[in-house]
Design an enzyme around this catalytic site. Structure first.
Site, mmCIF file in Angstrom:
data_model
loop_
_atom_site.group_PDB
_atom_site.id
_atom_site.type_symbol
_atom_site.label_atom_id
_atom_site.label_comp_id
_atom_site.label_asym_id
_atom_site.label_seq_id
_atom_site.Cartn_x
_atom_site.Cartn_y
_atom_site.Cartn_z
ATOM 1 N N ARG A 26 0.826 -1.211 0.000
ATOM 2 C CA ARG A 26 0.000 0.000 0.000
ATOM 3 C C ARG A 26 0.867 1.272 0.000
ATOM 4 N NH1 ARG A 26 -3.514 -1.330 4.788
ATOM 5 N NH2 ARG A 26 -4.670 -3.186 4.178
ATOM 6 N N ARG A 30 -3.648 6.491 0.623
ATOM 7 C CA ARG A 30 -4.238 7.686 1.228
ATOM 8 C C ARG A 30 -3.321 8.457 2.163
ATOM 9 N NH1 ARG A 30 -9.644 5.146 3.599
ATOM 10 N NH2 ARG A 30 -8.297 3.305 3.658
ATOM 11 N N ARG A 39 -7.445 11.050 -6.114
ATOM 12 C CA ARG A 39 -8.648 10.318 -5.688
ATOM 13 C C ARG A 39 -9.873 11.245 -5.685
ATOM 14 N NH1 ARG A 39 -12.691 8.635 -4.093
ATOM 15 N NH2 ARG A 39 -13.226 6.960 -2.655
ATOM 16 N N ASP A 76 -7.113 -3.288 -7.203
ATOM 17 C CA ASP A 76 -7.765 -3.864 -6.031
ATOM 18 C C ASP A 76 -7.821 -5.375 -6.193
ATOM 19 O OD1 ASP A 76 -10.445 -4.655 -4.381
ATOM 20 O OD2 ASP A 76 -9.518 -2.851 -3.564
ATOM 21 N N TYR A 152 -14.703 -12.560 0.684
ATOM 22 C CA TYR A 152 -15.353 -11.282 0.355
ATOM 23 C C TYR A 152 -16.661 -11.517 -0.409
ATOM 24 C CZ TYR A 152 -11.553 -8.217 1.869
ATOM 25 O OH TYR A 152 -10.633 -7.523 2.616
#
Length: 348
Positions: A26, A30, A39, A76, A152
């Site tokens: 990552r 963010r 974003r 992703d 998921y």
């Protein structure tokens, strides 16, 4: 294309390197203000990941700040379930959700096995990023493990207990294996497409491998990661390194090292010298600083880095990384401290 910096690939092949290569899970995300700007411009996560120019831009952002030894494509792990028709979207503050989560065996029987072309936006992002990097560092492609995608798709998001997923394993193992097999087949095609588009190595994220008992891990997770490793080799890509990262599954490191993969990601709940013993020097090891260390004072980060490097020792085959991903509230300045410490303490 000739790479100007191939430390990461050499370490994966367990060849000697002049220092330990470093990249972070990552690393594009963010915690970087420049990422948050792109974003915001995209409006939502799927637009960002699905627009090759934007995905390329955020993939390269951390390399503009830090002297990292690899880039990882911005995407992703849930792209495959989305391509299967489950309707992936992200709910603010809650994370990923599906419009049509899996609820029964009949749905599983109907699911298609997507081709790489069904995820063309990822292939285009990889091609564009490789071209833009121009040999600066290798680009890593990736996918989620079949078991992690399975959870998921059935839980309709993340879970603390994995109750629905495990219920299916035990109540309807036939349907569970059918879904896991379809996911493994899709992942083979997906990762081969990424390699053909220019990825120098690929990583499989088995984020929830540690939720299974050792016996169930072999049956429902390891078996399908093995299928992917074999599928990539059988397609003629045995020279492209494959890294498996199964978080929380340290009891299975020996079995993971015997899959024929080139490297294993290691989380922070085991010392690297113990991981080395379990894997017998068969594979490169990637890790394994606790990401929370980046909240610490600079001198603590420096010493924690040194401790991990000392734990691995001088033999080849170590890639420095976190034991899991960066958190959004981490400070970029702390990443700079970490990368600098790796470069200083590992110089040979």
């Amino acid at each position: 294309m000739q790479l100007k910096n191939d430390l990461y690939l050499r370490a994966l092949r367990r060849e000697p390197t002049e220092r330990t290569p470093v990249w972070l899970m990552r690393q594009a995300g963010r915690y970087l203000p420049e990422y948050r700007e792109v974003r915001a411009k995209a409006g939502d996560f799927m637009t960002l990941a699905g627009t090759p120019e934007m995905a390329c831009e955020v993939t390269i952002q951390p390399l503009e700040r830090f002297p990292l030894d690899a880039a990882i494509i911005f995407s992703d792990i849930l792209t495959i379930p989305d391509a299967m028709g489950l309707g992936l979207h992200f709910v603010q503050g809650e994370g990923p959700r599906f419009t049509d989560p899996i609820t029964d065996a009949a749905q599983i029987a109907q699911l298609p096995v997507p081709d790489a072309e069904d995820l063309q936006y990822v292939m285009d992002a990889i091609s564009l990023t490789v071209k833009t990097l121009d040999g600066r560092v290798p680009l890593i492609g990736f996918a989620g493990s079949p078991w992690t995608l399975f959870t998921y798709m059935i839980e309709n998001g993340g879970s603390k207990t994995f109750a629905k997923s495990k219920a299916m394993l035990y109540k309807n193992p036939e349907a569970a294996h059918q879904l896991l097999d379809k996911l493994a087949q899709s992942t083979v095609k997906y990762l081969i497409g990424q390699i053909q588009s220019g990825a120098s190595a690929v990583q499989i994220f088995d984020s929830w491998g540690g939720a299974l008992s050792p016996a169930d891990f072999k049956t429902f997770s390891l078996r399908y990661m093995q299928q992917i490793v074999d599928g990539i080799k059988d397609a003629g890509y045995s020279d492209t390194p494959v890294v498996l990262f199964s978080k929380g599954a340290n009891q299975s490191l020996t079995a993971l090292s015997e899959t024929g993969c080139h490297g294993l990601g290691v989380d922070w709940t085991i010392n690297l010298d113990d991981a080395l013993k379990l894997t017998g020097g068969q594979v490169a090891l990637q890790g394994n600083l606790d990401p929370a260390t980046l909240y610490a004072p600079d001198d603590h980060i420096d010493q924690a880095v040194k401790q991990i490097l000392d734990s691995y020792g001088n033999q080849p085959g170590h890639i420095f990384n976190l034991g899991h991903g960066m958190q959004p509230d981490m400070q970029p300045e702390k990443v700079a401290v970490l990368v600098d410490a790796v470069r200083r303490h590992s110089q040979r």
